[in-house]
Motif scaffolding. Structure first.
Motif, PDB file in Angstrom:
ATOM      1  N   GLN A  74       0.832  -1.210   0.000  1.00 45.42           N
ATOM      2  CA  GLN A  74       0.000   0.000   0.000  1.00 45.42           C
ATOM      3  C   GLN A  74       0.864   1.256   0.000  1.00 45.42           C
ATOM      4  N   ALA A  75       1.904   1.272   0.811  1.00 44.81           N
ATOM      5  CA  ALA A  75       2.777   2.447   0.891  1.00 44.81           C
ATOM      6  C   ALA A  75       3.467   2.720  -0.443  1.00 44.81           C
ATOM      7  N   LEU A  76       3.840   1.670  -1.150  1.00 39.57           N
ATOM      8  CA  LEU A  76       4.533   1.847  -2.425  1.00 39.57           C
ATOM      9  C   LEU A  76       3.622   2.385  -3.522  1.00 39.57           C
ATOM     10  N   GLN A  77       2.335   2.422  -3.277  1.00 38.92           N
ATOM     11  CA  GLN A  77       1.417   3.030  -4.233  1.00 38.92           C
ATOM     12  C   GLN A  77       1.534   4.550  -4.231  1.00 38.92           C
ATOM     13  N   ARG A  78       2.106   5.118  -3.184  1.00 37.11           N
ATOM     14  CA  ARG A  78       2.337   6.564  -3.122  1.00 37.11           C
ATOM     15  C   ARG A  78       3.470   6.924  -4.075  1.00 37.11           C
ATOM     16  N   ASP A  79       3.324   8.021  -4.771  1.00 37.76           N
ATOM     17  CA  ASP A  79       4.352   8.458  -5.716  1.00 37.76           C
ATOM     18  C   ASP A  79       5.659   8.848  -5.024  1.00 37.76           C
ATOM     19  N   GLU A  80       5.574   9.259  -3.761  1.00 41.48           N
ATOM     20  CA  GLU A  80       6.749   9.747  -3.053  1.00 41.48           C
ATOM     21  C   GLU A  80       7.710   8.637  -2.622  1.00 41.48           C
ATOM     22  N   LEU A  81       7.223   7.397  -2.510  1.00 37.63           N
ATOM     23  CA  LEU A  81       8.013   6.310  -1.931  1.00 37.63           C
ATOM     24  C   LEU A  81       8.442   5.285  -2.970  1.00 37.63           C
ATOM     25  N   SER A  82       9.623   4.708  -2.749  1.00 29.93           N
ATOM     26  CA  SER A  82      10.096   3.595  -3.581  1.00 29.93           C
ATOM     27  C   SER A  82      11.065   2.753  -2.753  1.00 29.93           C
ATOM     28  N   GLU A  83      11.406   1.604  -3.259  1.00 31.65           N
ATOM     29  CA  GLU A  83      12.443   0.721  -2.703  1.00 31.65           C
ATOM     30  C   GLU A  83      12.324   0.474  -1.197  1.00 31.65           C
ATOM     31  N   ALA A  84      11.296  -0.238  -0.822  1.00 30.78           N
ATOM     32  CA  ALA A  84      11.114  -0.596   0.589  1.00 30.78           C
ATOM     33  C   ALA A  84      12.193  -1.566   1.038  1.00 30.78           C
ATOM     34  N   LYS A  85      12.676  -1.353   2.246  1.00 33.64           N
ATOM     35  CA  LYS A  85      13.697  -2.239   2.831  1.00 33.64           C
ATOM     36  C   LYS A  85      13.307  -2.513   4.275  1.00 33.64           C
ATOM     37  N   LEU A  86      13.119  -3.769   4.604  1.00 36.79           N
ATOM     38  CA  LEU A  86      12.734  -4.203   5.940  1.00 36.79           C
ATOM     39  C   LEU A  86      13.951  -4.850   6.590  1.00 36.79           C
ATOM     40  N   CYS A  87      14.352  -4.326   7.756  1.00 37.77           N
ATOM     41  CA  CYS A  87      15.571  -4.801   8.421  1.00 37.77           C
ATOM     42  C   CYS A  87      15.300  -5.100   9.890  1.00 37.77           C
ATOM     43  N   ARG A  88      15.979  -6.078  10.386  1.00 35.76           N
ATOM     44  CA  ARG A  88      15.940  -6.339  11.828  1.00 35.76           C
ATOM     45  C   ARG A  88      16.992  -5.473  12.503  1.00 35.76           C
ATOM     46  N   VAL A  89      16.615  -4.856  13.610  1.00 36.04           N
ATOM     47  CA  VAL A  89      17.546  -4.042  14.381  1.00 36.04           C
ATOM     48  C   VAL A  89      18.026  -4.884  15.551  1.00 36.04           C
ATOM     49  N   LEU A  90      19.313  -5.127  15.611  1.00 35.86           N
ATOM     50  CA  LEU A  90      19.859  -5.942  16.693  1.00 35.86           C
ATOM     51  C   LEU A  90      19.940  -5.115  17.965  1.00 35.86           C
ATOM     52  N   ALA A  91      19.479  -5.704  19.046  1.00 36.96           N
ATOM     53  CA  ALA A  91      19.498  -5.034  20.343  1.00 36.96           C
ATOM     54  C   ALA A  91      20.129  -5.961  21.364  1.00 36.96           C
ATOM     55  N   GLU A  92      20.657  -5.383  22.397  1.00 35.99           N
ATOM     56  CA  GLU A  92      21.310  -6.166  23.440  1.00 35.99           C
ATOM     57  C   GLU A  92      20.314  -7.067  24.160  1.00 35.99           C
ATOM     58  N   ASP A  93      19.130  -6.535  24.426  1.00 40.39           N
ATOM     59  CA  ASP A  93      18.108  -7.293  25.150  1.00 40.39           C
ATOM     60  C   ASP A  93      16.869  -7.433  24.276  1.00 40.39           C
ATOM     61  N   GLU A  94      16.631  -8.643  23.783  1.00 41.25           N
ATOM     62  CA  GLU A  94      15.479  -8.899  22.923  1.00 41.25           C
ATOM     63  C   GLU A  94      14.508  -9.879  23.579  1.00 41.25           C
ATOM     64  N   ASN A  95      14.485  -9.914  24.895  1.00 42.11           N
ATOM     65  CA  ASN A  95      13.627 -10.867  25.596  1.00 42.11           C
ATOM     66  C   ASN A  95      12.146 -10.635  25.352  1.00 42.11           C
ATOM     67  N   ASP A  96      11.746  -9.375  25.214  1.00 40.57           N
ATOM     68  CA  ASP A  96      10.315  -9.106  25.073  1.00 40.57           C
ATOM     69  C   ASP A  96       9.879  -8.890  23.632  1.00 40.57           C
ATOM     70  N   GLY A  97      10.791  -8.977  22.672  1.00 43.99           N
ATOM     71  CA  GLY A  97      10.395  -8.812  21.281  1.00 43.99           C
ATOM     72  C   GLY A  97      11.550  -8.486  20.371  1.00 43.99           C
ATOM     73  N   MET A  98      11.203  -7.914  19.229  1.00 41.82           N
ATOM     74  CA  MET A  98      12.173  -7.667  18.177  1.00 41.82           C
ATOM     75  C   MET A  98      11.948  -6.275  17.618  1.00 41.82           C
ATOM     76  N   SER A  99      13.033  -5.541  17.339  1.00 47.96           N
ATOM     77  CA  SER A  99      12.933  -4.235  16.705  1.00 47.96           C
ATOM     78  C   SER A  99      13.133  -4.398  15.203  1.00 47.96           C
ATOM     79  N   ILE A 100      12.312  -3.667  14.443  1.00 48.38           N
ATOM     80  CA  ILE A 100      12.306  -3.776  12.993  1.00 48.38           C
ATOM     81  C   ILE A 100      12.360  -2.374  12.406  1.00 48.38           C
TER      82      ILE A 100
END
Length: 72
Positions: free
Chosen positions: A29-55
């Motif tokens: 849906q976001a890529l349908q906007r003219d302003e946006l292109s080339e989506a990149k989804l990355c995992r962010v490594l954190a020292e403490d990931e016990n309660d979840g994951m940063s993206i």
């Protein structure tokens, strides 16, 4: 070109569901906007990931005027 970044934190019990939603629903849906292109989804490594994951979700924005339209 600019990079438009949003960082999310997904609960460990729902992280797969959230990533699937981003990939299958939000990003297309976001890529349908003219302003946006080339989506990149990355995992962010954190020292403490016990309660979840940063993206990090990044899009290319063509120019500062396009970025201003996104923020409006």
């Amino acid at each position: 070109m600019l990079v438009y970044n949003t960082t999310y934190h997904a609960d460990k019990t729902r992280k797969e569901e959230f990533v699937n939603w981003l990939r299958n629903e939000y990003i297309p849906q976001a890529l349908q906007r003219d302003e946006l292109s080339e989506a990149k989804l990355c995992r962010v490594l954190a020292e403490d990931e016990n309660d979840g994951m940063s993206i990090s979700l990044q899009f290319h924005v063509h120019d500062p005027v396009s970025y201003t339209h996104l923020r409006a």
